[in-house]
Structures are given as C-alpha cells and as structure tokens.
Design an enzyme around this catalytic site. Sequence first.
Site, mmCIF file in Angstrom:
data_model
loop_
_atom_site.group_PDB
_atom_site.id
_atom_site.type_symbol
_atom_site.label_atom_id
_atom_site.label_comp_id
_atom_site.label_asym_id
_atom_site.label_seq_id
_atom_site.Cartn_x
_atom_site.Cartn_y
_atom_site.Cartn_z
ATOM 1 N N HIS A 184 0.816 -1.217 0.000
ATOM 2 C CA HIS A 184 0.000 0.000 0.000
ATOM 3 C C HIS A 184 0.849 1.266 0.000
ATOM 4 O O HIS A 184 1.798 1.401 0.761
ATOM 5 C CB HIS A 184 -0.917 0.017 1.227
ATOM 6 C CG HIS A 184 -1.780 1.240 1.273
ATOM 7 N ND1 HIS A 184 -3.042 1.283 0.719
ATOM 8 C CD2 HIS A 184 -1.545 2.482 1.756
ATOM 9 C CE1 HIS A 184 -3.542 2.485 0.880
ATOM 10 N NE2 HIS A 184 -2.659 3.244 1.505
ATOM 11 N N GLY A 212 -8.848 14.592 -9.255
ATOM 12 C CA GLY A 212 -10.018 13.740 -9.050
ATOM 13 C C GLY A 212 -9.705 12.377 -8.469
ATOM 14 O O GLY A 212 -10.440 11.413 -8.704
ATOM 15 N N HIS A 243 -2.724 3.874 -7.944
ATOM 16 C CA HIS A 243 -3.129 3.014 -9.063
ATOM 17 C C HIS A 243 -2.849 3.709 -10.375
ATOM 18 O O HIS A 243 -2.864 4.932 -10.462
ATOM 19 C CB HIS A 243 -4.607 2.630 -8.952
ATOM 20 C CG HIS A 243 -5.523 3.799 -8.760
ATOM 21 N ND1 HIS A 243 -5.671 4.432 -7.542
ATOM 22 C CD2 HIS A 243 -6.303 4.470 -9.627
ATOM 23 C CE1 HIS A 243 -6.522 5.433 -7.672
ATOM 24 N NE2 HIS A 243 -6.916 5.503 -8.921
ATOM 25 N N HIS A 248 -4.150 3.879 -14.185
ATOM 26 C CA HIS A 248 -5.176 3.563 -15.175
ATOM 27 C C HIS A 248 -4.473 3.222 -16.491
ATOM 28 O O HIS A 248 -3.618 3.992 -16.951
ATOM 29 C CB HIS A 248 -6.076 4.771 -15.426
ATOM 30 C CG HIS A 248 -6.817 5.259 -14.217
ATOM 31 N ND1 HIS A 248 -8.144 4.950 -13.988
ATOM 32 C CD2 HIS A 248 -6.431 6.050 -13.190
ATOM 33 C CE1 HIS A 248 -8.534 5.539 -12.853
ATOM 34 N NE2 HIS A 248 -7.523 6.212 -12.359
HETATM 35 P P1 5GP Z 1 -9.164 7.603 -9.296
HETATM 36 O O1 5GP Z 1 -10.335 8.500 -9.579
HETATM 37 O O2 5GP Z 1 -8.858 7.544 -7.819
HETATM 38 O O3 5GP Z 1 -7.968 7.909 -10.141
HETATM 39 O O4 5GP Z 1 -9.599 6.174 -9.785
HETATM 40 C C1 5GP Z 1 -10.299 5.265 -9.011
HETATM 41 C C2 5GP Z 1 -10.882 4.268 -9.982
HETATM 42 O O5 5GP Z 1 -11.250 3.128 -9.271
HETATM 43 C C3 5GP Z 1 -12.127 4.780 -10.713
HETATM 44 O O6 5GP Z 1 -11.896 4.737 -12.119
HETATM 45 C C4 5GP Z 1 -13.226 3.830 -10.252
HETATM 46 O O7 5GP Z 1 -14.132 3.515 -11.298
HETATM 47 C C5 5GP Z 1 -12.462 2.614 -9.789
HETATM 48 N N1 5GP Z 1 -13.075 1.875 -8.697
HETATM 49 C C6 5GP Z 1 -13.553 2.392 -7.528
HETATM 50 N N2 5GP Z 1 -13.994 1.402 -6.727
HETATM 51 C C7 5GP Z 1 -13.773 0.241 -7.400
HETATM 52 C C8 5GP Z 1 -14.022 -1.126 -7.093
HETATM 53 O O8 5GP Z 1 -14.527 -1.499 -6.026
HETATM 54 N N3 5GP Z 1 -13.680 -2.051 -8.040
HETATM 55 C C9 5GP Z 1 -13.100 -1.683 -9.229
HETATM 56 N N4 5GP Z 1 -12.809 -2.674 -10.093
HETATM 57 N N5 5GP Z 1 -12.862 -0.406 -9.550
HETATM 58 C C10 5GP Z 1 -13.186 0.549 -8.651
HETATM 59 ZN ZN ZN Z 2 -4.256 -0.146 -0.115
#
Ligand code: 5GP
Ligand code: ZN
Length: 113
Positions: free
Chosen positions: A46, A92, A99, A101
């Site tokens: 983490h 956002g 993570h 994308h």
């Molecule tokens: P961030 O906005 O933090 O860059 O991206 C978080 C991403 O995680 C979003 O694209 C959202 O759709 C995805 N996400 C959030 N919760 C979950 C989940 O429980 N499972 C999966 N597979 N994706 C998730």
């Molecule tokens: Zn974590």
Amino acid sequence: MDNCIFCKIVKGEIPSKKVFENENVFAFQDLYPQAKIHLLFIHKNHSSHINQMSETPQAIAEVFQAISQYTQEMGLDRDGFRVVTNLGPNAGQTVFHTHFHVLGGEKLGHFGS
Ligand code: 5GP
Ligand code: ZN
C-alpha cells in the site's frame, strides 16, 4: 491498510475482474470503464499516491514492468494505450491506494481541463 478497498481487492475480500497478477503487482478491470479497455494496475504494498510510492522507486518499476509485459502479451502496444495516475482533488483521485489507469482498445480523446 485495513480500510483500503484496493488492498481488499488484492486479498480477494472484494471481488474484481483480475487480468494480471505476479508476486508484487495486481491488475483488474475498472468498475466504471472510461474506455473500451480500462484497467487498474496496483502494487500489492500500500501507498496512497504516486509521490508516496516514489519513496520506493522499485515498486514503481515493478508496476511499469507489469504494464509493459501485459500490454505486449495482449498486443495493446500495437495501436497504443495511455497510462494515467491521479494525485489529489484537482486530479479527481477517489481511491487512496496508488493506481495506474491503463486505457486503450480504441482511439482516445485528448484530456486535460
Ligand atoms: P481515481 O479517480 O482515484 O484515479 O480512480 C479510481 C478508480 O477506481 C475509478 O476509475 C473507479 O471507477 C475505480 N473503482 C472504484 N472502486 C472500485 C471497485 O470497487 N472495483 C473496481 N474494479 N474499480 C473501482
Ligand atoms: Zn491499499
């Protein structure tokens, strides 16, 4: 991290559609895809965002090696793909486990404000 949804996904406590896993890295389909292919690559250790992850550069290398391996195996590198990581409210960020994308499978639009 006890309360982190992506740590729970790694442990299998929350279901996910896994596409890749090795000793250090886990990758799965995004729940709300923003492109034909929308995957999330994470390190099993983490960290909250890319700047915290930068304290252990080896972890960044491991994730990018996994992205490289996966995209080549799947032929995603042929037509191209995009890697994005968000830090904080302006970008956002909604999940506070670093993570990456990986977006592709179609021609992507421009991005920014
Ligand atoms: P961030 O906005 O933090 O860059 O991206 C978080 C991403 O995680 C979003 O694209 C959202 O759709 C995805 N996400 C959030 N919760 C979950 C989940 O429980 N499972 C999966 N597979 N994706 C998730
Ligand atoms: Zn974590």
